[in-house]
Scaffold this motif. Structure first.
Motif, PDB file in Angstrom:
ATOM      1  N   ASN A 194       0.831  -1.201   0.000  1.00  0.00           N
ATOM      2  CA  ASN A 194       0.000   0.000   0.000  1.00  0.00           C
ATOM      3  C   ASN A 194       0.868   1.254   0.000  1.00  0.00           C
ATOM      4  O   ASN A 194       2.072   1.185   0.212  1.00  0.00           O
ATOM      5  N   LEU A 195       0.231   2.374  -0.242  1.00  0.00           N
ATOM      6  CA  LEU A 195       0.966   3.640  -0.389  1.00  0.00           C
ATOM      7  C   LEU A 195       1.798   3.995   0.834  1.00  0.00           C
ATOM      8  O   LEU A 195       2.963   4.374   0.720  1.00  0.00           O
ATOM      9  N   LYS A 196       1.187   3.878   2.030  1.00  0.00           N
ATOM     10  CA  LYS A 196       1.905   4.250   3.250  1.00  0.00           C
ATOM     11  C   LYS A 196       3.127   3.373   3.463  1.00  0.00           C
ATOM     12  O   LYS A 196       4.208   3.862   3.768  1.00  0.00           O
ATOM     13  N   SER A 197       2.969   2.076   3.259  1.00  0.00           N
ATOM     14  CA  SER A 197       4.089   1.149   3.470  1.00  0.00           C
ATOM     15  C   SER A 197       5.230   1.424   2.507  1.00  0.00           C
ATOM     16  O   SER A 197       6.406   1.389   2.893  1.00  0.00           O
ATOM     17  N   GLU A 198       4.892   1.701   1.261  1.00  0.00           N
ATOM     18  CA  GLU A 198       5.931   2.015   0.272  1.00  0.00           C
ATOM     19  C   GLU A 198       6.659   3.298   0.651  1.00  0.00           C
ATOM     20  O   GLU A 198       7.887   3.372   0.569  1.00  0.00           O
ATOM     21  N   ALA A 199       5.891   4.300   1.049  1.00  0.00           N
ATOM     22  CA  ALA A 199       6.494   5.575   1.441  1.00  0.00           C
ATOM     23  C   ALA A 199       7.376   5.398   2.680  1.00  0.00           C
ATOM     24  O   ALA A 199       8.493   5.911   2.739  1.00  0.00           O
ATOM     25  N   TRP A 200       6.876   4.648   3.662  1.00  0.00           N
ATOM     26  CA  TRP A 200       7.626   4.449   4.904  1.00  0.00           C
ATOM     27  C   TRP A 200       8.945   3.731   4.638  1.00  0.00           C
ATOM     28  O   TRP A 200       9.971   4.061   5.229  1.00  0.00           O
ATOM     29  N   ALA A 201       8.921   2.760   3.734  1.00  0.00           N
ATOM     30  CA  ALA A 201      10.140   2.015   3.417  1.00  0.00           C
ATOM     31  C   ALA A 201      11.245   2.950   2.923  1.00  0.00           C
ATOM     32  O   ALA A 201      12.432   2.688   3.149  1.00  0.00           O
ATOM     33  N   SER A 202      10.863   4.042   2.287  1.00  0.00           N
ATOM     34  CA  SER A 202      11.848   5.017   1.805  1.00  0.00           C
ATOM     35  C   SER A 202      12.273   6.004   2.885  1.00  0.00           C
ATOM     36  O   SER A 202      13.456   6.245   3.077  1.00  0.00           O
TER      37      SER A 202
ATOM     38  N   PHE B  43       0.268  10.189   9.034  1.00  0.00           N
ATOM     39  CA  PHE B  43       0.844  11.491   9.395  1.00  0.00           C
ATOM     40  C   PHE B  43       2.323  11.347   9.757  1.00  0.00           C
ATOM     41  O   PHE B  43       3.139  12.192   9.410  1.00  0.00           O
ATOM     42  N   ASN B  44       2.666  10.260  10.442  1.00  0.00           N
ATOM     43  CA  ASN B  44       4.058  10.010  10.790  1.00  0.00           C
ATOM     44  C   ASN B  44       4.905   9.870   9.534  1.00  0.00           C
ATOM     45  O   ASN B  44       5.980  10.460   9.418  1.00  0.00           O
ATOM     46  N   THR B  45       4.420   9.096   8.579  1.00  0.00           N
ATOM     47  CA  THR B  45       5.138   8.889   7.320  1.00  0.00           C
ATOM     48  C   THR B  45       5.268  10.200   6.554  1.00  0.00           C
ATOM     49  O   THR B  45       6.342  10.529   6.032  1.00  0.00           O
ATOM     50  N   LEU B  46       4.194  10.952   6.505  1.00  0.00           N
ATOM     51  CA  LEU B  46       4.186  12.243   5.826  1.00  0.00           C
ATOM     52  C   LEU B  46       5.188  13.202   6.484  1.00  0.00           C
ATOM     53  O   LEU B  46       5.978  13.861   5.805  1.00  0.00           O
ATOM     54  N   GLY B  47       5.180  13.244   7.821  1.00  0.00           N
ATOM     55  CA  GLY B  47       6.106  14.106   8.551  1.00  0.00           C
ATOM     56  C   GLY B  47       7.557  13.705   8.336  1.00  0.00           C
ATOM     57  O   GLY B  47       8.438  14.559   8.194  1.00  0.00           O
ATOM     58  N   ALA B  48       7.804  12.406   8.293  1.00  0.00           N
ATOM     59  CA  ALA B  48       9.174  11.924   8.053  1.00  0.00           C
ATOM     60  C   ALA B  48       9.636  12.321   6.653  1.00  0.00           C
ATOM     61  O   ALA B  48      10.781  12.745   6.465  1.00  0.00           O
ATOM     62  N   ALA B  49       8.737  12.214   5.667  1.00  0.00           N
ATOM     63  CA  ALA B  49       9.087  12.610   4.298  1.00  0.00           C
ATOM     64  C   ALA B  49       9.374  14.110   4.242  1.00  0.00           C
ATOM     65  O   ALA B  49      10.342  14.549   3.601  1.00  0.00           O
ATOM     66  N   GLN B  50       8.557  14.899   4.929  1.00  0.00           N
ATOM     67  CA  GLN B  50       8.777  16.350   4.961  1.00  0.00           C
ATOM     68  C   GLN B  50      10.130  16.665   5.599  1.00  0.00           C
ATOM     69  O   GLN B  50      10.871  17.521   5.108  1.00  0.00           O
ATOM     70  N   TYR B  51      10.463  15.954   6.664  1.00  0.00           N
ATOM     71  CA  TYR B  51      11.761  16.155   7.313  1.00  0.00           C
ATOM     72  C   TYR B  51      12.895  15.835   6.338  1.00  0.00           C
ATOM     73  O   TYR B  51      13.839  16.609   6.187  1.00  0.00           O
ATOM     74  N   ARG B  52      12.802  14.676   5.688  1.00  0.00           N
ATOM     75  CA  ARG B  52      13.869  14.252   4.761  1.00  0.00           C
ATOM     76  C   ARG B  52      14.074  15.258   3.634  1.00  0.00           C
ATOM     77  O   ARG B  52      15.171  15.395   3.112  1.00  0.00           O
ATOM     78  N   LEU B  53      12.992  15.966   3.263  1.00  0.00           N
ATOM     79  CA  LEU B  53      13.076  16.941   2.176  1.00  0.00           C
ATOM     80  C   LEU B  53      13.410  18.351   2.669  1.00  0.00           C
ATOM     81  O   LEU B  53      13.477  19.288   1.881  1.00  0.00           O
ATOM     82  N   GLY B  54      13.598  18.511   3.982  1.00  0.00           N
ATOM     83  CA  GLY B  54      13.982  19.812   4.524  1.00  0.00           C
ATOM     84  C   GLY B  54      12.819  20.752   4.782  1.00  0.00           C
ATOM     85  O   GLY B  54      13.032  21.930   5.045  1.00  0.00           O
ATOM     86  N   SER B  55      11.587  20.257   4.727  1.00  0.00           N
ATOM     87  CA  SER B  55      10.402  21.074   5.033  1.00  0.00           C
ATOM     88  C   SER B  55      10.122  20.961   6.532  1.00  0.00           C
ATOM     89  O   SER B  55       9.150  20.332   6.955  1.00  0.00           O
TER      90      SER B  55
END
Length: 134
Positions: free
Chosen positions: A1-9, A41-53
């Motif tokens: 699923n989308l969240k799992s794929e995103a979290w793996a990254s 939200f956790n996954t989204l926040g982690a992605a934002q962190y990784r991108l410097g947002s």
């Protein structure tokens, strides 16, 4: 699923910007499909962190914790790790250290003590905030 794929990254700190951007898009789509899911939200926040947002990450991670709290759940170690690292990146050093201390305490809980992913987040946060090498 989308969240799992995103979290793996996003759970790994050695990916490129394109990978994190794709993860952000996947997490955003997952959030549209399942609003108010604290893990999304956790996954989204982690992605934002990784991108410097960092400001966005701080708000998103806080939203995840707020939902968990309303559900009567314990704080999420990943949320704490990313919150600590985000606070450090924006110069809120004392708050970052406090979040790191809270993460360390949570890692002592038997629920998380053997979790390799949680351990990796702790090592990453310590490395960033305290300059510790793994």
């Amino acid at each position: 699923n989308l969240k799992s794929e995103a979290w793996a990254s996003v759970c790994l700190s050695d990916k490129d910007v394109g990978t994190y951007q794709a993860a952000l898009e996947e997490a955003s789509k997952a959030n549209a499909l399942e609003p108010n899911d604290p893990t999304i939200f956790n996954t989204l926040g982690a992605a934002q962190y990784r991108l410097g947002s960092y400001q966005d990450a701080l708000k998103t991670l806080a939203k995840s914790e707020e939902i968990l709290s309303h559900m009567g759940e314990e704080p999420d170690p990943a949320n704490l790790a990313f919150t600590a690292m985000t606070l450090h990146k924006i110069g809120r050093v004392e708050e970052a250290k406090a979040a790191l201390a809270q993460l360390r305490e949570l890692c002592k809980d038997e629920q998380f003590a053997e979790d390799m992913e949680v351990s990796a987040f702790l090592v990453e946060a310590e490395g960033l905030i305290e300059g510790k090498k793994p």
